[in-house]
Design an enzyme around this catalytic site. Structure first.
Site, short mmCIF file in Angstrom:
data_model
loop_
_atom_site.label_atom_id
_atom_site.label_comp_id
_atom_site.label_asym_id
_atom_site.label_seq_id
_atom_site.Cartn_x
_atom_site.Cartn_y
_atom_site.Cartn_z
N MET A 162 37.64 42.03 83.36
CA MET A 162 36.39 41.49 83.04
C MET A 162 35.85 41.29 81.91
SD MET A 162 33.15 42.50 85.62
CE MET A 162 33.24 44.14 85.24
N TYR A 438 28.60 51.64 81.04
CA TYR A 438 29.29 50.66 81.34
C TYR A 438 28.95 50.00 82.82
CZ TYR A 438 33.49 53.18 83.11
OH TYR A 438 34.45 54.06 83.68
N GLU A 439 29.48 48.89 83.06
CA GLU A 439 28.96 47.90 84.19
C GLU A 439 27.36 48.17 84.55
OE1 GLU A 439 31.25 46.33 85.14
OE2 GLU A 439 32.95 47.63 84.21
N GLY A 440 26.62 48.08 83.27
CA GLY A 440 25.18 48.03 83.35
C GLY A 440 24.69 49.35 83.32
#
Length: 595
Positions: A162, A438-440
Site C-alpha cells: 500500500m 501506522y495505518e493512522g
C-alpha cells in the site's frame, strides 16, 4: 528467552463464547466450517507458528534487512519460511475461493492471523499488506486486473503493498504529489513514496504495488486522488512475467523495531515512468484505498493483541523461573520464584486481563464483519455493519495503545534484565511501538470514531452497543453470584460514563469540534475499556454457569480475571469521562508560544 505457544484454548473460548462462532458457522457458505475443522486449523497453525515462525523472530530483529542497488535481502530464514508458508496454503486461507482461496470466515482467519503476528510480527506484515491489496483489487479492480493479479496474490506467490505516504504529506493525503499521466490503456506513474512496508524483498517473484497518485487534471485535495495497481514486473496476457517496471527501492529505513520487515522508500518513474492501471474511478482512489486501510486497521489492532500475548508469555515464563527474596510476610524459608510476590502478580494479572479483553473485542468485531457480509436478514446485516464501523477504530487504537503499556510491563516484570536485549523482552516493546502509528495514528482513529462513527449517526451505534451491555447487566444481577455482582457494579459505572461522555460529544460536536477532538483519544479509550469490560463480564457469566469438570480451573481463571478487570481496569473509565467532559478547555488554553 521464552518461545511462543499459541493460546489455542483461550482463542476457542473467545470465538465460541464471546464472538458467537455457532452463529457464524450457520451463515450461508459456512456449512463446512465445523468446530472440529476449526480446531484442526488452529492446531496446525499453532504448530507452524511455534516451529517455523517463532524461531526466526529474534534473528530477524538482530539481523534486519539489507538494501543494495535497489535489491533487498531479508534476514536468514525468512525466505525459506515464506516458501513453507505459501506451500502450506496459509496465505490463501482468508482469500476468496474465486481466486484460489479457502474463503474461511473472518472470525476463523482472525485467530490464525493472531498466531502469525505473535510468533513473528515482522514476517506477518507481508501477508497483511498482501491481503489488503487483494481486498482493494477484488472490490474495485477491473475484471482483467482481478484475473491477472489475484490468483497469485491470494496464493502468496506474489505479494502486495500500500503506497500512500509521501514525505511532504504524512497523514494528510490531500498533499500527495505523485503523478499519473494517461498513455493508452495505462498510465505513467512518477513520484516517491515513503514508509512502504515490504515494498521490496527477496521472498516472492513479483510485488504488486497499490499507489495513490494524481491525474494531470485532478482537482485539489483528497477528491483528486486516484488509485493505481503498479506491478514490480509487468504481467503478460498469459500470466507470465514481463520486463521490470520503472520502479525501485531507493532505500530502507533504520527503525526502532520490526527490523525483520523492510520499510522501503519507493521511487516510481525515474526513467520513462512506471506503468500503472487505474483501479476504480478516476479521482475516487481514496474510497478504494479505504477498503484496504480498513482491513489493515483491524489487523494492526490484532497485532496489539498478539504482541501483548507474546510479551505476557515471556514475562510469565521468567516469573516462574526467577528466584528472588522471601515471600512478603514470611519469617523463615528461602527465596521463592517472583511469581509469588504480590506486585509481580499484579503486573501479570494486569497483562492477562487486558489481553483477554482485547482478544474478545477483536474476535467480536471479526464476527460482526462476517454477519454484515453474509447474514440472510438485511436488517441484521445493517446492524452488524454499524457495529463493525463503530468498533474498527477502537480495535486499532485501543488494542495498540494497550500493547505499548503491556509490553512495557513485560520488561518491568523482568526487572533489570528486561532492559537487556539478550532476554528478548525489549524486542516486543520496540515492535509494539509502531502499531499506534501506522495505518493512522491513535489520534486519527479517535477523530474518525467521534466524527464518522458517533456524531454522524447521532450515537445510534453506541446506543445499540449500550443496549447489549445493559442486557448483560440484567443477567449479571440475576445470577446471585458474589463475583458477578462486583463485576456488574463496575460495568454499570462504565456504561454510565460511556453514555455521559457520548451525550456530551453529541451536544458539542457541531458547534465546537475542536473541544470534541480534544477528548477524542480519551473517548476511544473509554469505549474500548467499557466494551472490553462488557465482554469480560460475559466471559464471567459463561464461566460461572459451567458445571464442575476437568476444565473447571480454566473457567475459574476466566472468572477471576474478569473480576480483576472490573476492579483494576474498568475504573479507569471515570478518569476518561472527566477528561472528555471537563478537560477540553485546558487542552486548548495555552497559546502556542507558551508550550
Amino acid at each position: 528467552m521464552t518461545t511462543y505457544v499459541a493460546p489455542t484454548r483461550d482463542m476457542l473460548f473467545a470465538m465460541n463464547e464471546l464472538a458467537g462462532f455457532a452463529e457464524i458457522a450457520a451463515l450461508p457458505g459456512n456449512e463446512e466450517v465445523t468446530p472440529d475443522l476449526v480446531e484442526a486449523i488452529l492446531d496446525e497453525a499453532a504448530r507452524f507458528a511455534t516451529e517455523v515462525l517463532a524461531p526466526i523472530n529474534a534473528q530477524g530483529d538482530r539481523q534486519g534487512c539489507t538494501c543494495k542497488d535497489g535489491h533487498v535481502t531479508t534476514a536468514d530464514g525468512f525466505k525459506a519460511a515464506y516458501s513453507k508458508f505459501v506451500e502450506s496454503g496459509w496465505n490463501a486461507m482468508p482469500g476468496s475461493p474465486d481466486f484460489g482461496g479457502q474463503g474461511l470466515p473472518s472470525l476463523v482467519s482472525t485467530a490464525v492471523l493472531e498466531m502469525w503476528k505473535a510468533s513473528n510480527m515482522a514476517f506477518s506484515l507481508c501477508q497483511m499488506l498482501t491481503l489488503g491489496a487483494v481486498a482493494a483489487i477484488a472490490h474495485h479492480g477491473s475484471e482483467r486486473d482481478r484475473q491477472r493479479y489475484l490468483p497469485k496474490m491470494v496464493s502468496g506467490e506474489w505479494t502486495g503493498t500500500m503506497n500512500l505516504t509521501e514525505s511532504q504529506a504524512g497523514s494528510d493525503l490531500s498533499a500527495v504529489r505523485t503523478k499519473a499521466v494517461p498513455e493508452g490503456d495505462h498510465y505513467r506513474i512518477s513520484g516517491t513514496k515513503i514508509f512502504i512496508t515490504w515494498g521490496e524483498h527477496d521472498m516472492a517473484e513479483n510485488i504488486i504495488h497499490m499507489v495513490l497518485a494524481r491525474l494531470p487534471d485532478a482537482p485539489e485535495g483528497t477528491k483528486g486522488i486516484s488509485l493505481f495497481v503498479v506491478p514490480k514486473f509487468l504481467v503478460n496476457d498469459d500470466g507470465s512475467l514481463g520486463p521490470r517496471n520503472d520502479l525501485i527501492c531507493a532505500s530502507i529505513e533504520h527503525k526502532m523495531g520490526i527490523h525483520g520487515s523492510p520499510t522501503a522508500v519507493m521511487a516510481f518513474g525515474e526513467n520513462e515512468g512506471a506503468i500503472g492501471y487505474l483501479v476504480g474511478e478516476a479521482n475516487r482512489g481514496l474510497g478504494c484505498m479505504f477498503t484496504m486501510m480498513n482491513h489493515a486497521r483491524l489487523n494492526v489492532g490484532l497485532e496489539g493483541v498478539a504482541i501483548s500475548e507474546r510479551a505476557y508469555q515471556q514475562a510469565l515464563g521468567y516469573a516462574r523461573e526467577r528466584i528472588q527474596s522471601r515471600p512478603i510476610g514470611a519469617t523463615s524459608g528461602g527465596p521463592v520464584t517472583i511469581i509469588h510476590h504480590p506486585d509481580v502478580r499484579r503486573m501479570l494479572m494486569d497483562m492477562k486481563a487486558r489481553i483477554e479483553a482485547m482478544r474478545a473485542l477483536a474476535y467480536f468485531t471479526a464476527a460482526q464483519m462476517d454477519k454484515a457480509q453474509s447474514h440472510p436478514d438485511a436488517a441484521e446485516r445493517q446492524k452488524c455493519q454499524a457495529m463493525t464501523d463503530l468498533l474498527t477504530p477502537v480495535v486499532k487504537g485501543w488494542c495498540t495503545e494497550n500493547a505499548v503499556d503491556i509490553t512495557s510491563t513485560g520488561i518491568q516484570v523482568h526487572g533489570g534484565v528486561g532492559f537487556i536485549e539478550e532476554t528478548g523482552a525489549c524486542q516486543h516493546m520496540r515492535d509494539a511501538r509502531i502499531t499506534t502509528i501506522y495505518e493512522g495514528t491513535t489520534g486519527i482513529q479517535a477523530n474518525d470514531l467521534i466524527g464518522r462513527k458517533v456524531a454522524r449517526d447521532q450515537g445510534a451505534a453506541v446506543h445499540l452497543l449500550l443496549g447489549e451491555m445493559n442486557a448483560t447487566l440484567v443477567a449479571l444481577e440475576a445470577a446471585g453470584d458474589k463475583d458477578l455482582r462486583v463485576i456488574a457494579g463496575s460495568l454499570q459505572g462504565g456504561t454510565v460514563a460511556l453514555e455521559t461522555a457520548t451525550g456530551w460529544l453529541l451536544s458539542i460536536y457541531e458547534r465546537d469540534p475542536a473541544s470534541a477532538a480534544a477528548g477524542a483519544v480519551p473517548y476511544l479509550k473509554l469505549l474500548g475499556t467499557v466494551t472490553g469490560g462488557w465482554l469480560m463480564a460475559r466471559a464471567a457469566l459463561v464461566a460461572a454457569a459451567k458445571p464442575a469438570t476437568t476444565e473447571s480451573e480454566f473457567y475459574r481463571a476466566k472468572k477471576v480475571t474478569a473480576r480483576f478487570y472490573a476492579e483494576h481496569v474498568l475504573p479507569e473509565v471515570h478518569a476518561f469521562r472527566a477528561a472528555i467532559v471537563d478537560g477540553a478547555g485546558s487542552v486548548l488554553a495555552l497559546d502556542e508560544s507558551l508550550f
